[in-house]
Design a protein around this motif. Structure first.
Motif, PDB file in Angstrom:
ATOM      1  N   LYS A   5     -89.617 -45.340-115.442  1.00 30.17           N
ATOM      2  CA  LYS A   5     -90.210 -46.520-116.064  1.00 30.17           C
ATOM      3  C   LYS A   5     -89.337 -46.982-117.222  1.00 30.17           C
ATOM      4  O   LYS A   5     -88.639 -46.186-117.848  1.00 30.17           O
ATOM      5  N   ARG A   6     -89.446 -48.278-117.486  1.00 28.27           N
ATOM      6  CA  ARG A   6     -88.708 -48.827-118.626  1.00 28.27           C
ATOM      7  C   ARG A   6     -89.296 -48.334-119.928  1.00 28.27           C
ATOM      8  O   ARG A   6     -90.469 -47.985-120.009  1.00 28.27           O
ATOM      9  N   GLY A   7     -88.502 -48.375-120.955  1.00 24.35           N
ATOM     10  CA  GLY A   7     -88.955 -47.929-122.268  1.00 24.35           C
ATOM     11  C   GLY A   7     -89.901 -48.930-122.910  1.00 24.35           C
ATOM     12  O   GLY A   7     -90.169 -50.007-122.385  1.00 24.35           O
ATOM     13  N   TYR A   8     -90.392 -48.579-124.082  1.00 27.63           N
ATOM     14  CA  TYR A   8     -91.393 -49.394-124.760  1.00 27.63           C
ATOM     15  C   TYR A   8     -90.797 -50.244-125.878  1.00 27.63           C
ATOM     16  O   TYR A   8     -91.505 -51.026-126.503  1.00 27.63           O
ATOM     17  N   ARG A  11     -90.925 -54.067-125.233  1.00 24.09           N
ATOM     18  CA  ARG A  11     -92.323 -54.500-125.252  1.00 24.09           C
ATOM     19  C   ARG A  11     -92.865 -54.520-126.682  1.00 24.09           C
ATOM     20  O   ARG A  11     -93.601 -55.424-127.077  1.00 24.09           O
TER      21      ARG A  11
END
Length: 119
Positions: A5-8, A11
């Motif tokens: 998953k992509r990092g935060y 976001r």
């Protein structure tokens, strides 16, 4: 291979910008590109208008002082520029903000100041 998953971080950056523009209308508070543009525009306007506010208040104070000084019937050809010139010549250092407040709240006091300057 398992899916990663992509990092935060991205976001978190976008939500921070969204919080800034949450009160804007329409797409200006929903779409990411528009949000960033509107944030830049808002900050530029705020920076510009901080300087404008100082100019606008100075103009307001000058016009208030001028109106009250010209009302004074004692000296016929007395204007704001003559008043300020005589004020500095007599070494009375009162700034325009205070003079405008005196002009509005207590005109007789301003008339007394101007009469003392003339003598």
């Amino acid at each position: 291979m398992t899916r990663i998953k992509r990092g935060y971080i991205a976001r978190r950056r976008r939500t921070k910008i969204r919080l800034f523009t949450s009160s804007f209308r329409g797409a200006h508070s929903r779409l990411t590109r528009t949000i960033t543009q509107e944030k830049i525009k808002a900050l530029v306007s705020a920076h510009r208008d901080r300087d404008r506010k100082k100019r606008d208040f100075r103009r307001l104070w000058i016009s208030r002082i001028n109106a009250v000084i010209r009302e004074n019937q004692i000296k016929v050809y007395y204007s704001y520029s003559n008043f300020m010139y005589n004020l500095y010549k007599s070494r009375l250092l009162i700034n325009r903000k205070i003079l405008a407040q005196i002009a509005i709240l207590n005109r007789n006091c301003l008339y007394m100041i101007s009469n003392e300057i003339i003598k």
